[in-house]
Design an enzyme around this catalytic site. Structure first.
Site, short mmCIF file in Angstrom:
data_model
loop_
_atom_site.label_atom_id
_atom_site.label_comp_id
_atom_site.label_asym_id
_atom_site.label_seq_id
_atom_site.Cartn_x
_atom_site.Cartn_y
_atom_site.Cartn_z
CG HIS A 296 -36.32 -31.08 -83.71
ND1 HIS A 296 -35.58 -31.59 -84.76
CD2 HIS A 296 -37.33 -30.37 -84.28
CE1 HIS A 296 -36.11 -31.18 -85.91
NE2 HIS A 296 -37.15 -30.43 -85.63
CE1 TYR B 230 -35.67 -25.81 -91.95
CE2 TYR B 230 -35.50 -27.90 -93.11
CZ TYR B 230 -36.27 -26.93 -92.48
OH TYR B 230 -37.62 -27.10 -92.39
CE LYS C 139 -37.54 -24.89 -94.80
NZ LYS C 139 -38.30 -25.90 -95.55
CE LYS D 180 -39.28 -25.44 -90.68
NZ LYS D 180 -40.31 -26.14 -91.41
CG ASP E 277 -41.53 -24.07 -93.85
OD1 ASP E 277 -42.74 -23.88 -93.66
OD2 ASP E 277 -41.03 -25.22 -93.95
CG ASN F 185 -42.85 -29.24 -96.67
OD1 ASN F 185 -42.33 -28.13 -96.55
ND2 ASN F 185 -43.24 -29.97 -95.63
CG HIS G 164 -39.90 -31.58 -97.08
ND1 HIS G 164 -40.22 -32.86 -96.67
CD2 HIS G 164 -40.01 -30.82 -95.98
CE1 HIS G 164 -40.53 -32.84 -95.38
NE2 HIS G 164 -40.41 -31.62 -94.94
CG ASN H 61 -38.99 -34.44 -91.47
OD1 ASN H 61 -38.79 -33.85 -90.41
ND2 ASN H 61 -40.18 -34.59 -91.99
CG HIS I 244 -33.67 -31.49 -91.07
ND1 HIS I 244 -34.46 -31.15 -92.13
CD2 HIS I 244 -34.39 -31.17 -89.96
CE1 HIS I 244 -35.61 -30.65 -91.69
NE2 HIS I 244 -35.58 -30.66 -90.36
O1 LIG Z 1 -40.00 -27.86 -94.54
C1 LIG Z 1 -40.61 -28.42 -93.62
O2 LIG Z 1 -41.81 -28.24 -93.49
C2 LIG Z 1 -39.87 -29.27 -92.68
O3 LIG Z 1 -38.69 -29.33 -92.75
C3 LIG Z 1 -40.61 -30.01 -91.64
C4 LIG Z 1 -39.78 -30.45 -90.46
O4 LIG Z 1 -40.58 -31.18 -89.58
C5 LIG Z 1 -39.16 -29.28 -89.70
O5 LIG Z 1 -40.13 -28.32 -89.46
C6 LIG Z 1 -38.55 -29.72 -88.41
O6 LIG Z 1 -37.76 -30.67 -88.45
O7 LIG Z 1 -38.82 -29.11 -87.38
MG LIG Z 2 -41.77 -26.80 -95.21
#
Ligand SMILES: O=C([O-])C(=O)C[C@H](O)[C@@H](O)C(=O)[O-]
Ligand SMILES: [Mg+2]
Length: 417
Positions: free
Chosen positions: A29, A138, A185, A187, A215, A263, A314, A316, A343
């Site tokens: 990011h 998250y 969760k 990432k 994920d 998602n 989901h 963002n 988020h």
């Molecule tokens: O569950 C997901 O795929 C997300 O939250 C997508 C997002 O873009 C997440 O990967 C991020 O913010 O880096």
């Molecule tokens: Mg996802």
């Protein structure tokens, strides 16, 4: 005579806000994330709020929508959505892409309707089945700071680095301490699968019995996905988007011991039929930002119920208008089977709504009871974040390009493993 429920104008304001260096399968990011704030003004002065992901294309589409909705009745949300859809169709062939625009406007219409009626948005969705909505922490692999770049000093945060299992467990502890989250969760898709398996196992040991998800955003082949699924048998509540596409997910689902969620491969109505026929997914992460708004999300929940799909949510990078909308719709869906993603803890310091309504207690947000979404716009914050948008020059999200500033040989490869 003017009609009080008629839409006078839709004010569309792009903003930028601070975002930590969170890693994912696309890169990292950037220091600023983008959103677009909507103010739907009625003839009587009532203002409905909406929030959309940012970027030039989405901004242009919302500006086109603003021209179409002026003069329409705010209670005529089906016609409002159809008018926007028809206006975008010639240049935006994807129904999923058009959905981002219609959804944001629908939320603003519902907020205005609720304000006119003196009722919360959840009442307009059929009433609540829960008073507060559970969210998951998250967790992200992350750097300690955005490195110094182009004369800009390094930008740190109070989360610290998380680059291995111990760092992820520490981040989860902080998330629990600050917000009370009871599920997590991670990432993934950042480090080789064995490292991410180790992080999940470390979380399972540190938080016994608390639901966990992973994920990697399609960073793995079908073979790798099968391997990870076997290794995490009995540890994950679901595995999210391990591999690309409905066919790939179906191949993994055949022998995965846990449900698969998405998602990514089911993001529009036309994807539901093939996904269900192939049993590619068992959990759908809905997102009102692209499924057509809050009412369509509730309808989607009914489809999931009919076909035995579990429902999750989901997110963002987002701010409080979206969190309020997510909370209202989640409160109105009987078959919400998993805590929702958010988020918000990563971005809440720069919110555009006044504090006091949206608070996490024991990992849950109480459904706002005030009229509409129940949140109030902080005009000073909106002006400041709009100026930041103008001055920053950032116009789209580019996790890969930003990563290359530090690792010039970084390649976007999906699958990577
Ligand atoms: O569950 C997901 O795929 C997300 O939250 C997508 C997002 O873009 C997440 O990967 C991020 O913010 O880096
Ligand atoms: Mg996802």
């Amino acid at each position: 005579m003017s009609d009080p429920t008629r839409i006078k104008e839709l004010i569309v304001t792009p903003i930028a806000f601070r975002d930590p260096p969170l890693l994912n399968s696309n890169g990292v990011h950037e220091p600023l994330a983008l959103r677009i704030i909507l103010q739907l003004v009625l003839e009587d002065g009532t203002v409905g709020l909406g929030e959309s992901p940012g970027g030039v294309a989405r901004l242009e589409r919302l500006e086109a929508a603003a021209k179409v909705v002026a003069g329409m009745d705010v209670f005529d949300t089906t016609a409002v959505g159809a008018a926007i859809d028809a206006a975008l169709l010639p240049t935006v062939p994807s129904s999923h892409e058009r959905g981002w625009t219609t959804s944001a406007v629908e939320v603003a219409c519902l907020d205005a309707q609720g304000k006119l009626l003196g009722r919360p948005v959840s009442d307009l969705l059929g009433g609540t089945v829960r008073d507060s909505v559970p969210f998951a922490a998250y967790l992200f692999y992350k750097w300690a700071e955005h490195p110094a770049l182009d004369g800009r000093a390094a930008v740190g945060d109070d989360w610290g680095a998380a680059l291995d299992p111990a760092g992820i467990v520490e981040q989860a502890r902080l998330m629990q301490e600050r917000y009370g989250f009871r599920s997590f969760k991670l990432k993934g898709g950042v480090f080789p699968p064995d490292e991410e398996i180790a992080a999940i196992k470390a979380l399972a040991e540190a938080f016994p019995g608390q639901p966990l998800r992973l994920d990697p955003n399609t960073a793995w082949t079908v073979e790798t996905s099968r391997y990870v699924a076997r290794e995490l048998d009995g540890v994950l509540e679901y595995l999210e988007d391990p591999t690309k596409g409905i066919e790939g997910m179906a191949a993994v689902a055949k022998d995965a011991p846990m449900p698969l969620g998405t998602n990514m491969c089911v993001i529009a109505w036309e994807h539901l039929r093939p996904a269900i026929e192939q049993n590619a997914i068992q959990v759908l992460l809905t997102d009102h930002h692209y499924w057509g708004g809050l009412r369509r999300t509730r309808e989607l929940a009914a489809v999931c119920e009919a076909f035995g799909l579990a429902l999750s949510m989901h997110s963002n990078s987002h701010l409080g208008i979206s969190l309020a909308a997510m909370t209202h719709v989640a409160a109105a869906i009987p078959n919400l089977d998993h805590s929702c993603d958010t988020h918000y803890p990563w971005n809440s310091a720069d919110d555009v709504v006044l504090p006091g309504v949206l608070e996490f207690r024991d990992g849950e947000v109480k459904v706002p009871t005030g009229p509409g979404l129940g949140v109030e716009l902080d005009h000073e914050a909106l002006d400041r974040l709009h100026r930041l948008y103008l001055d920053s020059g950032v116009r789209s999200r580019d996790d890969t390009g930003y990563m290359r500033r530090f690792q010039p040989d970084y390649e976007l490869r999906l699958p990577r493993w």
